[in-house]
Design a protein around this motif. Structure first.
Motif, PDB file in Angstrom:
ATOM      1  N   PHE A 290      -3.999   7.582   1.553  1.00 33.54           N
ATOM      2  CA  PHE A 290      -4.251   6.201   1.104  1.00 33.54           C
ATOM      3  C   PHE A 290      -5.599   5.893   0.807  1.00 33.54           C
ATOM      4  CE2 PHE A 290      -5.715   1.921   2.250  1.00 33.54           C
ATOM      5  CZ  PHE A 290      -4.804   1.113   1.567  1.00 33.54           C
TER       6      PHE A 290
ATOM      7  N   ARG B  16      -8.179   3.165  -1.713  1.00 34.65           N
ATOM      8  CA  ARG B  16      -8.182   1.840  -2.762  1.00 34.65           C
ATOM      9  C   ARG B  16      -9.903   1.775  -3.140  1.00 34.65           C
ATOM     10  NH1 ARG B  16      -5.907  -2.984   1.130  1.00 34.65           N
ATOM     11  NH2 ARG B  16      -7.513  -2.951   2.783  1.00 34.65           N
TER      12      ARG B  16
ATOM     13  N   THR C  51      -5.482   2.899  -7.694  1.00 34.18           N
ATOM     14  CA  THR C  51      -5.260   3.839  -6.929  1.00 34.18           C
ATOM     15  C   THR C  51      -5.783   5.216  -7.162  1.00 34.18           C
ATOM     16  OG1 THR C  51      -3.234   4.325  -7.976  1.00 34.18           O
ATOM     17  CG2 THR C  51      -3.013   2.768  -6.139  1.00 34.18           C
TER      18      THR C  51
ATOM     19  N   ALA D 176       0.748  -1.015  -0.128  1.00 37.63           N
ATOM     20  CA  ALA D 176       0.139  -0.183   0.016  1.00 37.63           C
ATOM     21  C   ALA D 176       0.779   1.380  -0.027  1.00 37.63           C
ATOM     22  CB  ALA D 176      -0.889   0.014   1.086  1.00 37.63           C
ATOM     23  N   GLN D 177       0.374   2.127  -0.607  1.00 41.01           N
ATOM     24  CA  GLN D 177       1.119   3.672  -0.712  1.00 41.01           C
ATOM     25  C   GLN D 177       0.289   4.683  -0.159  1.00 41.01           C
ATOM     26  OE1 GLN D 177       2.697   3.533  -5.102  1.00 41.01           O
ATOM     27  NE2 GLN D 177       4.355   4.540  -3.988  1.00 41.01           N
ATOM     28  N   GLU D 178       0.860   5.675   0.517  1.00 40.87           N
ATOM     29  CA  GLU D 178       0.292   7.086   0.427  1.00 40.87           C
ATOM     30  C   GLU D 178       0.557   7.741  -0.805  1.00 40.87           C
ATOM     31  OE1 GLU D 178       2.312   6.120   3.139  1.00 40.87           O
ATOM     32  OE2 GLU D 178       0.638   5.095   3.915  1.00 40.87           O
TER      33      GLU D 178
ATOM     34  N   ARG E 140     -10.349   6.589   3.319  1.00 39.67           N
ATOM     35  CA  ARG E 140      -9.150   6.798   3.162  1.00 39.67           C
ATOM     36  C   ARG E 140      -8.844   7.243   4.311  1.00 39.67           C
ATOM     37  NH1 ARG E 140      -8.955  11.266  -1.943  1.00 39.67           N
ATOM     38  NH2 ARG E 140     -10.125  12.897  -0.632  1.00 39.67           N
TER      39      ARG E 140
END
Length: 375
Positions: free
Chosen positions: A321, A323, A283, A22-24, A370
């Motif tokens: 974040f 998704r 994303t 997972a990415q910010e 998020r």
């Protein structure tokens, strides 16, 4: 014993760790003109001297100034394939059998000048203008087989040494990738001259070129990205997997390299080729096929898609974040404990470990599935 089973089961259901991948990411805003026919491909993007954004779309040229959107079709209704702005704030466009520019009238409106109709060159009727380059002394309109050069007085037709892909300005000259031959340098004052050692790229479809250091990064559609400097050509190591089709390339003012792909979204790489952000439909992008890239005055990235336009807000220090699959749900609360962020939502309890950033970040909560971080 039964109570223990109930507790274990509850933990499994309501305590879901976030993916290690997972990415910010920066905020992504979907920017879609409301006019009928404006939802298709976005072939080109630019910004004029007044800050107005211009988009080359299937149904015409669109202007957006944050307050309203205006459409300016070509005289025969052609798809607008490209758009560019010069220092005089003229808006140049191109399409099938047509190219010209809009300028501002004394009353503040826009007036179109059909350069392609003012020339006696017969070939323009069967050519489609896909790219425009503004130079100090004139404007280059290019199809894949012809160059039409406008010196602000007349239009001259120039035949390149082969099938040309999108050129890029190099000072007062232009670098043109020529299919099956290499990269050529051209200017109105000189003929085509091939760059040494670029013959190694013969047979490769070059998707984009940007300056880096003392040389150039050259992105091919299927064979990765290369670095060219002083006659030397070598593969540039980066995180984009071999086989991913690159379609657009843009070097941003903050040093990041934006790489637009077919079906894989946008990669933002640092100068070492490491992925900083990978943006795709999962994303937040509206579409995974990238047709155009443009950095505005604020340092934000506009992304022209196969369907629509997205704005990646890189000028803000906020990261999110978010998704689309297995959404967090509505975020209600959060806390840091033992170098771990705990996020409570209506879908359960989630965790994210950010040990190295704990003392350098302020975390905050947002609704609609998020959480975010202030860098």
């Amino acid at each position: 014993m039964d109570n223990c089973r109930v507790v274990v089961f509850a933990c499994i259901v309501f305590f879901w760790p976030l993916s290690q991948n997972a990415q910010e990411l920066p905020q992504i805003i979907h920017s879609q003109p409301k006019q009928e026919g404006a939802s298709g491909q976005a072939w080109g993007i630019t910004q004029d001297n007044n800050g107005v954004m211009w988009f080359a779309r299937n149904s015409g040229l669109y202007a957006w100034d944050s307050a309203e959107t205006q459409r300016y079709p070509l005289p025969d209704g052609q798809i607008v394939r490209c758009v560019a702005i010069d220092k005089k704030n003229r808006i140049y466009v191109g399409g099938y059998g047509a190219f010209g520019y809009w300028d501002v009238t004394p009353k503040g409106g826009l007036r179109y000048h059909a350069l392609s109709q003012s020339t006696e060159l017969q070939s323009i009727g069967t050519e489609e203008i896909w790219h425009i380059i503004t130079l100090p002394q004139g404007v280059v309109f290019q199809s894949f087989s012809k160059i039409f050069y406008y010196d602000y007085q007349t239009v001259t037709e120039i035949t390149p040494p082969g099938v040309i892909l999108f050129g890029i300005r190099f000072g007062e000259d232009v670098l043109f990738p020529v299919l099956d031959k290499g990269i050529y340098r051209w200017s109105p004052r000189m003929d085509f001259d091939i760059l040494p050692q670029t013959e190694q790229l013969a047979g490769q479809r070059i998707a984009g070129m940007v300056p880096m250091g003392e040389g150039w990064l050259v992105a091919t559609e299927q064979s990765g990205i290369w670095y060219y400097e002083k006659g030397n050509l070598r593969q540039w190591q980066n995180d984009i997997a071999v086989g991913i089709q690159i379609n657009k390339l843009s070097l941003m003012k903050n040093g990041m390299l934006a790489v637009g792909t077919i079906q894989e979204g946008v990669y933002l790489l640092n100068h070492e080729g490491t992925t900083v952000y990978h943006l795709n439909q999962k994303t937040g992008l509206a579409n995974n096929t990238i047709l155009s890239l443009f950095e505005d005055r604020q340092g934000n990235l506009w992304v022209g898609l196969d369907k629509g336009i997205d704005l990646v807000v890189l000028s803000s220090p906020l990261l999110f974040f978010s998704r689309k699959e297995n959404s967090l749900g509505t975020v209600y609360t959060g806390a840091f404990y033992d170098e771990t962020l705990y996020v409570g939502t209506n879908q359960g309890l989630f965790t994210a470990r950010r040990k190295e950033e704990k003392h350098h970040s302020i975390w905050y909560l947002a609704a609609k599935g998020r959480y975010g971080r202030w860098m």
